[in-house]
Write a protein that holds these residues in place. Structure first.
Motif, short mmCIF file in Angstrom:
data_model
loop_
_atom_site.label_atom_id
_atom_site.label_comp_id
_atom_site.label_asym_id
_atom_site.label_seq_id
_atom_site.Cartn_x
_atom_site.Cartn_y
_atom_site.Cartn_z
N SER A 296 0.84 -1.20 0.00
CA SER A 296 0.00 0.00 0.00
C SER A 296 0.88 1.25 0.00
O SER A 296 2.10 1.19 0.13
N ASP A 297 0.21 2.41 -0.12
CA ASP A 297 0.93 3.69 -0.12
C ASP A 297 1.09 4.28 1.27
O ASP A 297 1.81 5.26 1.43
N SER A 298 0.45 3.70 2.25
CA SER A 298 0.49 4.22 3.61
C SER A 298 1.69 3.64 4.37
O SER A 298 1.88 2.42 4.40
N SER A 299 2.47 4.51 4.99
CA SER A 299 3.61 4.03 5.79
C SER A 299 3.14 3.22 6.99
O SER A 299 3.79 2.24 7.37
N ARG A 300 2.02 3.64 7.56
CA ARG A 300 1.49 2.91 8.71
C ARG A 300 1.08 1.50 8.30
O ARG A 300 1.37 0.52 9.01
N LYS A 301 0.41 1.37 7.17
CA LYS A 301 0.02 0.04 6.70
C LYS A 301 1.23 -0.80 6.33
O LYS A 301 1.25 -2.01 6.55
N LYS A 302 2.24 -0.17 5.75
CA LYS A 302 3.46 -0.90 5.45
C LYS A 302 4.09 -1.46 6.72
O LYS A 302 4.59 -2.59 6.73
N LEU A 303 4.09 -0.66 7.77
CA LEU A 303 4.65 -1.12 9.04
C LEU A 303 3.85 -2.31 9.57
O LEU A 303 4.43 -3.31 10.01
N TYR A 304 2.51 -2.20 9.54
CA TYR A 304 1.68 -3.33 9.97
C TYR A 304 1.99 -4.57 9.14
O TYR A 304 2.14 -5.68 9.68
N GLY A 305 2.08 -4.39 7.82
CA GLY A 305 2.31 -5.54 6.96
C GLY A 305 3.62 -6.23 7.22
O GLY A 305 3.69 -7.46 7.33
N VAL A 306 4.71 -5.46 7.35
CA VAL A 306 6.01 -6.07 7.53
C VAL A 306 6.15 -6.68 8.92
O VAL A 306 6.80 -7.72 9.10
N GLN A 307 5.51 -6.07 9.93
CA GLN A 307 5.56 -6.66 11.26
C GLN A 307 4.76 -7.96 11.33
O GLN A 307 5.19 -8.93 11.98
N MET A 308 3.63 -8.02 10.65
CA MET A 308 2.85 -9.25 10.63
C MET A 308 3.59 -10.35 9.88
O MET A 308 3.61 -11.51 10.32
N LEU A 309 4.22 -10.03 8.77
CA LEU A 309 5.00 -11.04 8.04
C LEU A 309 6.14 -11.58 8.90
O LEU A 309 6.44 -12.78 8.86
N HIS A 310 6.74 -10.71 9.68
CA HIS A 310 7.81 -11.17 10.57
C HIS A 310 7.28 -12.15 11.59
O HIS A 310 7.93 -13.16 11.91
N LYS A 311 6.10 -11.87 12.13
CA LYS A 311 5.50 -12.80 13.10
C LYS A 311 5.17 -14.13 12.45
O LYS A 311 5.37 -15.19 13.03
N PHE A 312 4.64 -14.10 11.23
CA PHE A 312 4.29 -15.34 10.55
C PHE A 312 5.53 -16.18 10.26
O PHE A 312 5.50 -17.41 10.34
N LEU A 313 6.62 -15.53 9.90
CA LEU A 313 7.86 -16.26 9.60
C LEU A 313 8.47 -16.88 10.84
O LEU A 313 9.31 -17.78 10.73
#
Length: 849
Positions: A296-313
């Motif tokens: 997405s274009d939102s920095s906040r959403k990018k942060l949510y996305g990358v933090q969630m991917l880290h948890k899944f990994l």
């Protein structure tokens, strides 16, 4: 249950099925969202049908038969539905006015709770004796305050009903997040009023009212059904906190960020369910949501996305699925690499988590498809320490370090938000039971224990603490290491990255200079840097030659490696083992081998690691250090007389004797034999009588080994045997003659020569050493030529002449690239051997005649 991978915890989440496959943790929430969305979509369908029915059938077919009241009722409902239908095209407008999700907002409830707390519960808080029961008392006081309002003004039922309606209206007003509930109530009320009155209010003749009553009943029935469905959807949505809290706990989310993750996913899933075909399957998952947020274009959403991917990994059951989806999506991977270069203030957190996710994926990525990827990874290795140590004092900017102190100003808006936050916390503190210091009576209370269990079960887990790997240079080195280990093409990209190898070499001495980081970082940075350099230095082929040249271009690389090997107090066995292996690979180049030999401390440290330990009793780490140190010494001894002399003259060691002792152990035979071979070849004049005796002692063992060995070990043993034959030919002849193995030994040499007419990369010199051995034997005693004739040696030499190979010009191979070329071609040795055999054969014929 937790496992550990690369220093991080891998959490196994609950819910594993019998087949070994785990249901997705978001499955329950998805079902709930489907239920709410389906209910609202059914209401939307009825609304669309009612709109069409009203405009075409009622207002279009019976406009003159409806009095003004029913006309305007139908018109109001049509306009209400028209507004809903037109705002449906805009997601934000629709959610603001008519969205079911969040219709009962948390802020509205908090506002009501704050008012109730400060109107009816403050006196209770002043009572210390009732402190353990304050939550229950407060709730009861609030309920009593609401009920008392009904009876406080009048005893008449009419006024009491008005107060009840007023309280309910106020409750709905405070708790409603948009107009969905009020609009649904309006629909229901208007439909019920119209259905109760029937068609008595219509005008016109009886014939003109034909089918009007059923038309109105159908219309108001659809409006009533639409309103009821909306109300049901909103009421069901109130309980969405149950599946959301379950997802927080079962998915391993913690802290306030975990709550925000799940709330964002809930909104995402609801939006997906509200769009597209009704019966079409919706592919909604946490992984897809995280990837969409990342793009997405939102920095906040990018942060949510990358933090969630880290948890899944980090979750064992989701790790494989997450990696599979991410590696197939080039755009998402490119976004991750792009975030590695975000150096603006405020982007530190998102950059760190992007580095963590990239490190988990790096072992399955080919970065050739992502331009500039390795340069972005290299930016993670930038530190203030490297800049200050690299710059000469003449180049340091005099203005560096002058920073203006920012003036912190707090506006009225921020102050107001703090006050509101305080009031909300006070309300939650007063209304939600928490653990308090209590006496024995409280601990024994069954009600309190039961309540604590409930709150503990539904509480939000705490966020995981940071680890020692939460440091950008560490994550950058992990990415580079895994990229290099996965694909040689990644190594090529690393070689093209400006300054990357230089930064890693700087980190080798990181422990000696850095004082601003913690002890764990000072240990991990050199270790990771050495691991990456080891992988690059061991790369095969021409790419490996290029990478080793780039490593050697750094002026301090050998010095840094020497410090690690010579540091007995600070460097661990792992660091020394890595340094020794790097030196072994760098010594493949003849000029580099000479440069390393000039640093006497390196050879001394390698000999200390190789000879000063008891290999039979060493641990695995010590054994690896011993092995790599021995291999490094063997590589340095090749084609280098100076290095051999340095090893031979090293104080405190009887080098030849210790090597011959190691020949007794099969684990160390090849390395010891290679070193003895080079000592005899390049330092023959410096061998003492005791050294020569040691060589004669192991001669029988070498000859026996030649009879049974194969491959590279056979090549080394034949090479050692040939050099012993040249150094002490009398002892060699005596051993062969008295041992009665002369014919057997010569036959074995010819058989091996015939068996290796096609040289291989793992033993390219085997034909060369056999021919050399035959020359040394015949030069010592020409009678050995007759023995070789009997075994058809001439025919074997002729075959060698007819099957030349460029591979035999090199001492060893790295992939398909030959290293350390011989000065004398094999054809010249074959010609010399045939000359010796021909001369003796002529002599033998003359003596017979």
């Amino acid at each position: 249950m937790e496992n550990t991978i690369n220093g991080e915890h891998i959490v196994q989440i609950r819910g594993v099925q019998a087949e070994g496959k785990m249901a997705a943790p978001e499955k329950r929430l998805n079902r709930f969202v489907h239920l709410v969305a389906m209910t609202e979509r059914l209401g939307n369908a009825l609304g669309a049908m009612a709109f069409t029915w009203a405009t075409i059938v009622l207002l279009g077919g019976y406009p003159d038969n409806l009095d003004s009241t029913y006309f305007w009722l139908a018109t109001a409902i049509v306009f209400l539905e028209a507004i809903r239908m037109f705002t449906n095209d805009n997601r934000l407008d629709y959610q603001l006015f008519f969205g079911t999700r969040g219709d009962f907002s948390l802020l509205g409830w908090n506002g009501l709770l704050i008012v109730m707390v400060y109107l009816s519960a403050v006196p209770v808080l002043l009572s210390k004796k009732l402190l353990p029961w304050r939550q229950v008392v407060l709730n009861m006081c609030m309920l009593a305050a609401i009920v008392m309002l009904v009876f406080i003004f009048s005893a008449k039922l009419t006024y009491q009903l008005m107060i009840i309606v007023y309280e309910v209206s106020a409750l709905l007003f405070l708790s409603s997040g948009n107009f969905q509930i009020p609009a649904a109530v309006v629909r229901v009320v208007l439909a019920l009023i119209s259905l109760s009155d029937g068609v008595e209010g219509v005008e016109g003749e009886k014939g003109s009212k034909h089918n009007l009553e059923p038309s109105l009943n159908i219309f108001y029935g659809m409006v009533l059904g639409q309103g009821i469905l909306y109300i049901v959807a909103c009421l069901v949505e109130v309980f969405s906190f149950i599946p959301r809290r379950y997802l927080i706990r079962s998915g391993g989310f913690g802290g306030q960020m975990g709550v925000e993750y799940v709330n964002s996913y809930y909104a995402y899933a609801f939006e997906k369910c509200m769009g597209g075909a009704v019966l079409a399957p919706k592919k909604i998952s946490l992984i897809t949501f995280a990837m969409d947020s990342l793009n997405s274009d939102s920095s906040r959403k990018k942060l949510y996305g990358v933090q969630m991917l880290h948890k899944f990994l980090k979750k064992e059951q989701l790790r494989t699925k997450t990696i599979k989806k991410l590696t197939k999506d080039t755009n998402t991977v490119a976004s991750l690499f792009d975030m590695l270069g975000w150096t603006s203030e405020g982007d530190e957190e998102i950059r760190l988590f992007a580095a963590k996710v990239t490190a988990e994926l790096a072992g399955r990525l080919r970065v050739v498809q992502i331009p500039g990827a390795t340069q972005l990874v290299a930016s993670l290795l930038d530190t203030d320490h490297q800049q200050t140590t690299r710059d000469h004092f003449l180049f340091i900017d005099t203005q560096m370090g002058r920073e203006d102190s920012p003036i912190q100003q707090v506006g009225m808006t921020e102050q107001d938000s703090l006050v509101l936050k305080y009031l909300k916390q006070m309300a939650i503190y007063c209304l939600i039971p928490v653990d308090e210091p209590s006496n024995m009576h409280q601990r024994n209370s069954h009600m309190l224990r039961w309540w604590k269990r409930i709150t503990k079960r539904w509480s939000v887990p705490e966020e995981e603490p940071s680890t020692d790997q939460d440091f950008l240079p560490i994550q950058g080195l992990l990415i580079i290491e895994r990229l290099a280990n996965f694909d040689p093409g990644n190594c090529m990209e690393i070689s093209r990255t400006t300054g990357l190898i230089s930064k890693m070499i700087d980190f080798i001495s990181y422990r000696n200079h850095m004082t601003s980081t913690n002890e764990a970082h000072q240990i991990m940075l050199p270790s990771l840097s050495l691991r990456v350099l080891r992988r690059l230095a061991s790369t095969e082929g021409k790419l490996g030659v290029t990478l080793r040249q780039q490593i050697l271009e750094h002026p301090f690389v050998l010095r840094n490696l020497e410090k690690i090997l010579d540091d007995d107090s600070g460097s661990s066995h792992e660091l020394k083992q890595l340094a020794a292996e790097i030196l072994k690979n760098l010594a493949m180049d003849r000029n580099t081998s000479a440069d390393i030999g000039h640093i006497l401390v390196i050879i001394s440290s390698l000999m200390r690691a190789f000879l000063s330990q008891d290999p039979s009793s060493s641990t695995n780490s010590n054994h690896l250090l011993w092995k790599n140190a021995g291999q490094a010494l063997a590589m340095l001894a090749m084609e280098s007389r100076d290095n051999c002399l340095v090893m031979l003259m090293e104080q405190g060691y009887v080098f030849i004797r210790q090597l011959t002792t190691m020949m007794q152990d099969d684990r160390f035979k090849c390395i010891a034999a290679s070193l003895l071979w080079n000592m005899c070849e390049h330092a023959q004049s410096e061998l003492s009588n005791s050294d020569l005796k040691e060589l004669s002692y192991i001669l029988r063992e070498v000859l026996e080994g030649i009879m049974d060995a194969e491959g590279a070990e056979l090549e080394v043993l034949i090479g050692l045997s040939s050099q012993i034959c040249q150094v002490i030919p009398e002892d060699f002849a005596r051993e062969v003659e008295h041992g009665q193995i002369k014919e057997k030994f010569i036959k074995r040499l010819v058989e091996v020569l015939n068996a290796h007419m096609k040289p291989s990369a793992h033993c390219p010199r085997i034909r060369r050493v056999i021919v050399q051995h035959a020359i040394y034997l015949m030069e010592f005693n020409s009678r050995y030529a007759n023995d070789f004739h009997k075994c058809w040696m001439v025919e074997a030499l002729s075959m060698v002449e007819r099957t030349p190979s460029r591979a035999e010009n090199y001492r060893l191979f790295s992939g398909d690239t030959g290293l350390m070329e011989h000065n004398t071609p094999l054809t010249a040795l074959v010609a010399r051997a045939k000359e010796l055999m021909g001369r003796e054969w002529v002599r033998g014929i003359s003596s017979v005649t």
